[in-house]
Design a protein around this motif. Structure first.
Motif, PDB file in Angstrom:
ATOM      1  N   ARG A 472       0.852  -1.191   0.000  1.00  8.32           N
ATOM      2  CA  ARG A 472       0.000   0.000   0.000  1.00  8.32           C
ATOM      3  C   ARG A 472       0.887   1.241   0.000  1.00  8.32           C
ATOM      4  O   ARG A 472       1.856   1.314   0.758  1.00  8.32           O
ATOM      5  N   ILE A 473       0.552   2.189  -0.841  1.00  8.54           N
ATOM      6  CA  ILE A 473       1.249   3.472  -0.826  1.00  8.54           C
ATOM      7  C   ILE A 473       0.224   4.590  -0.745  1.00  8.54           C
ATOM      8  O   ILE A 473      -0.622   4.746  -1.632  1.00  8.54           O
ATOM      9  N   ASP A 474       0.255   5.324   0.350  1.00  2.00           N
ATOM     10  CA  ASP A 474      -0.592   6.509   0.474  1.00  2.00           C
ATOM     11  C   ASP A 474       0.095   7.475   1.441  1.00  2.00           C
ATOM     12  O   ASP A 474       1.216   7.210   1.893  1.00  2.00           O
ATOM     13  N   ALA A 475      -0.559   8.555   1.771  1.00  2.78           N
ATOM     14  CA  ALA A 475       0.092   9.558   2.612  1.00  2.78           C
ATOM     15  C   ALA A 475       0.472   8.987   3.979  1.00  2.78           C
ATOM     16  O   ALA A 475       1.414   9.443   4.617  1.00  2.78           O
ATOM     17  N   ASP A 476      -0.285   7.954   4.444  1.00  2.00           N
ATOM     18  CA  ASP A 476       0.030   7.364   5.747  1.00  2.00           C
ATOM     19  C   ASP A 476       1.258   6.472   5.677  1.00  2.00           C
ATOM     20  O   ASP A 476       2.114   6.507   6.554  1.00  2.00           O
ATOM     21  N   VAL A 498       0.366  -6.813  -5.836  1.00  2.00           N
ATOM     22  CA  VAL A 498      -0.790  -5.945  -5.950  1.00  2.00           C
ATOM     23  C   VAL A 498      -0.538  -4.716  -5.092  1.00  2.00           C
ATOM     24  O   VAL A 498      -0.296  -4.832  -3.889  1.00  2.00           O
ATOM     25  N   LEU A 499      -0.580  -3.565  -5.720  1.00  2.00           N
ATOM     26  CA  LEU A 499      -0.326  -2.328  -4.990  1.00  2.00           C
ATOM     27  C   LEU A 499      -1.639  -1.574  -4.822  1.00  2.00           C
ATOM     28  O   LEU A 499      -2.349  -1.320  -5.792  1.00  2.00           O
ATOM     29  N   VAL A 500      -1.968  -1.260  -3.564  1.00  2.00           N
ATOM     30  CA  VAL A 500      -3.135  -0.429  -3.296  1.00  2.00           C
ATOM     31  C   VAL A 500      -2.624   0.993  -3.104  1.00  2.00           C
ATOM     32  O   VAL A 500      -1.641   1.206  -2.390  1.00  2.00           O
ATOM     33  N   GLY A 501      -3.255   1.958  -3.744  1.00  2.00           N
ATOM     34  CA  GLY A 501      -2.729   3.308  -3.585  1.00  2.00           C
ATOM     35  C   GLY A 501      -3.756   4.389  -3.847  1.00  2.00           C
ATOM     36  O   GLY A 501      -4.798   4.150  -4.462  1.00  2.00           O
TER      37      GLY A 501
END
Ligand code: ADP
Ligand code: ZN
Ligand code: ZN
Length: 700
Positions: A472-476, A498-501
């Protein structure tokens, strides 16, 4: 003695023209950096010019009432006229003081330096540049870097650019069409002519990647970056290199549009449609628009690149008969290597619900056919990206017994449930608390997440795809410095299946083995009250699709999946055909009939106050003022309304839109209105905490 007019950074409300007169024993040219007394402080200032009238006190032979310049920073060459004009324009266009615009464009460290400290910094810079030059020389000796043979489309574009007077151009090129190579070649041309090139990117995250490509191509050149991620010392050093003309290439985010570049020869604005180019506080400028202005006035070419241009730029690059003709339109429709653009599959959620039941949809974030497509990628060792523009685990918690919801006590918004650290966080005011064990209202322990954020999606995908490595890539996930680069590297290294973003991964990054991009919850933008929401959605999905199949060998089986309740929507239909032009044409037609930008010009007056009544009262009074101004009948003043999120951190926010069919008409009104507004905000009856005028707002 002579009188110098000096720009200082005065708060806008104290005096619109932050230009003060000071005495100096001799004249200094405009653009000279000085230190001057201001109240009890000594501050940095920039000479703006000479005062025309002699000091009256002096003429009478009395002691001068003006204060004197403390120090002139003669080690630094003055700013060019081009730069000073840019500041003057930006200040008048965005209704700020030139002092504020000029001083806030300087690195904070520079503003604090006196002559002695500056000399020391310059010496250090000289040393650093000498070392860098040695390395560059060695690199240059090692041979010239290879350049790919240009594609016919690239060649054609470069031929057009080489021909004729400098002018702004819109490079409309598909994702993977090789726009960067065009930037590199244009930069090469101006560098060879002894000029500097400025390249703007929308986000800090994209600078290292671009910097690497430029450094590889121009090993013997001095390349610096300018953005807010630098340390103050780095920022000063980079800025000085540019100002002294030592840096050949400056790469940066929107703030870099104000870089001081004495030999400027080219400005590139990559992903010109990106909303990040608009500054959202202080002087709310558009770096893209200022780049175009700067290019015009310094007579250097400006290259705006995008696969999905902003509708404003598209319109400006359109036929002159239709109101365009301001930019040259350059087109590169094909991907390098001939790879096809990914096929777009639209999943009709209504049909899925009919087939599998609504319950299935609630439990599973992905429709069965999409899940199968993900499994296929897994089997083939390819990567997938699942986009969801909502970080956290769930956007809200609720009590199944009494209906309590996790509202923020300080904002008109829900607090988001973050499962990893079991907190409830407000994404607007930042307040963070542990998740309560039981409902705060009725004590029932059964409080449940509602909806879905990236954390939950990551968890669900890991459940649904056993054995898959889900990331996972997000601001958090990227809060720690350097962690984004690390996480991107691990995706590149193939450590994630699988990348969640969120949208932060949809832009610019080049994932070689990615053959599927899915948007699982895109519909909200179709019915947003912001008329720019469809434009953003289209662009985001095209950009995201651009991540897929960048490896020509894999392009044939690359797909973009969109889950929607509105499969017939025109936006998705255009997306399926990769038809930006059709989408733009239909949006522009809508905007024209509704009289919205680019067919009109807008400014938004915002007011923050302790109560909604106070904010609205200020705006009501402001509207009355505006209506009394000459030319007001040509300007449409909308009624004041609460902002879309009307309360943040216990501050009530309201706004009022002002619109005119001509830019000049609007600006004539704004220029008269502003001094009146300053008076208004200091009267007790209409006092507010803050107010601000946003010229050409991009979200209303
Ligand atoms: P865009 O910015 O338009 O999405 P890029 O500039 O990233 O596209 O180019 C896509 C890929 O094609 C990059 O890997 C780039 O190195 C490569 N490329 C660009 N131009 C050429 C060329 N003329 N010949 C071979 N490869 C090229
Ligand atoms: Zn309850
Ligand atoms: Zn809050």
């Amino acid at each position: 003695m002579c009188r110098l007019r000096v720009l200082v950074d005065l708060p806008r409300h104290s005096r619109l023209d932050a230009v003060l007169d000071y005495l100096a024993p001799e004249p200094w040219p405009a653009g000279t950096l000085v230190r001057v007394p201001l109240g009890k402080r000594e501050v940095c200032g920039i000479v703006w010019g000479m005062a025309e009238t002699p000091d009256p006190a002096e003429a009478d032979g009395e002691a001068p009432v003006l204060r004197s310049v403390v120090q002139v920073l003669t080690d630094l060459p003055p700013f060019t006229h081009g730069w000073l004009r840019l500041v003057a324009f930006a200040a008048s266009y965005y209704q700020r003081s030139p002092g504020e615009v000029a001083l806030s464009a300087l690195p904070p460290d520079l503003r604090d330096l006196d002559a002695v400290q500056l000399a020391r910094r310059l010496k250090r810079l000289d040393k650093a540049l000498a070392t860098a030059a040695k390395v560059a020389n060695a690199a240059a000796q090692a041979g010239t870097p290879e350049r790919p043979a240009l594609s016919p489309e690239q060649q054609q574009v470069l031929d057009v650019l080489a021909d004729g007077p400098p002018q702004p151009s819109l490079l409309f090129g598909a994702t993977g069409s090789g726009k960067t190579e065009v930037y590199l070649r244009e930069a090469e041309r101006v560098l060879a002519a002894g000029r500097q090139a400025l390249v703007l990117v929308p986000e800090i995250n994209l600078t290292p990647q671009l910097e690497a490509r430029f450094a590889e191509r121009f090993p013997a050149r001095c390349i610096v970056s300018l953005h807010s991620g630098l340390t103050p010392a780095q920022r000063l050093q980079h800025w000085l290199s540019a100002h002294l003309g030592r840096a050949d290439l400056v790469l940066g985010t929107r703030m870099a549009v104000f870089a001081s570049l004495p030999r400027l020869g080219l400005i590139v604005v990559d992903e010109e449609h990106d909303p990040s180019y608009k500054q959202q506080e202080g002087a709310r400028y558009s770096a893209r628009d200022l780049a175009v202005w700067r290019g015009r006035h310094e007579q250097v070419p400006v290259l705006l690149g995008s696969a999905t241009p902003s509708l404003e730029s598209w319109y400006n690059a359109g036929p002159a008969e239709a109101g365009g003709g301001r930019y040259r339109r350059l087109v590169m429709p094909s991907r390098i290597g001939g790879g096809a653009l990914p096929a777009v599959r639209v999943v009709d959620l209504a049909r899925i619900a009919a087939q599998f039941g609504k319950q299935a949809l609630r439990a599973h974030p992905l429709a069965p056919p999409l899940l199968d497509a993900l499994r296929e990628r897994l089997d083939r060792g390819e990567q997938s990206l699942v986009l969801l523009n909502r970080r956290g685990y769930a956007p809200v918690l609720h009590c199944t017994n009494c209906g309590w919801k996790s509202a923020c006590p300080h904002c008109s918004a829900w607090r988001v449930f973050h499962k990893l650290d079991r907190t409830l966080r407000c994404h607007h005011c930042g307040i963070t608390e542990r998740v309560p064990r039981a409902c705060p209202d009725c004590g029932d322990p059964d409080i449940q997440p509602m909806g879905r954020g990236t954390e939950r999606l990551e968890e669900q995908l890991a459940d649904l795809l056993p054995g898959a490595r889900v990331g996972r890539i997000d601001a958090d996930s990227t809060r720690a410095k350097g962690s984004l680069a690390e996480q991107l590297a691990s995706v590149h290294a193939g450590e994630v299946d699988v990348l969640v973003g969120t949208q932060m991964v949809a832009k610019g990054h080049d994932f070689r083995r990615m053959t599927l991009v899915a948007a699982v919850q895109a519909d909200a933008a179709l019915f947003s009250s912001d008329f720019r929401a469809p434009e953003r959605l289209f662009s985001l999905l095209m950009q995201a699709g651009g991540r897929a199949g960048r490896d020509a060998a894999l392009a044939g089986r690359s797909e973009v999946w969109i889950q929607t309740w509105h499969p017939e929507h025109a936006l998705y239909a255009a997306l399926r055909r990769h038809d930006y032009e059709a989408f733009a044409a239909s949006q522009l037609a809508e905007r024209e009939s509704a009289g919205m930008p680019p067919f009109s010009f807008q400014a938004l007056l915002r007011a923050d106050a302790r109560t909604p009544e106070a904010a609205l009262a200020f705006l009501d009074a402001a509207a009355l003022q505006a209506q009394a101004l000459p030319g007001a009948q040509e300007v449409l003043i909308y009624p004041p309304v609460p902002a879309p999120i009307h309360r943040i951190a216990d501050v009530e926010r309201a706004q009022m839109l002002v619109e005119a069919s001509g830019r000049v008409t609007l600006h004539r009104l704004l220029a008269q209105w502003l001094p009146a507004l300053q008076g208004l905000s200091s009267e007790p009856a209409t006092r507010v905490l803050r107010w601000a005028l946003d010229v050409d707002p991009i979200s209303i």
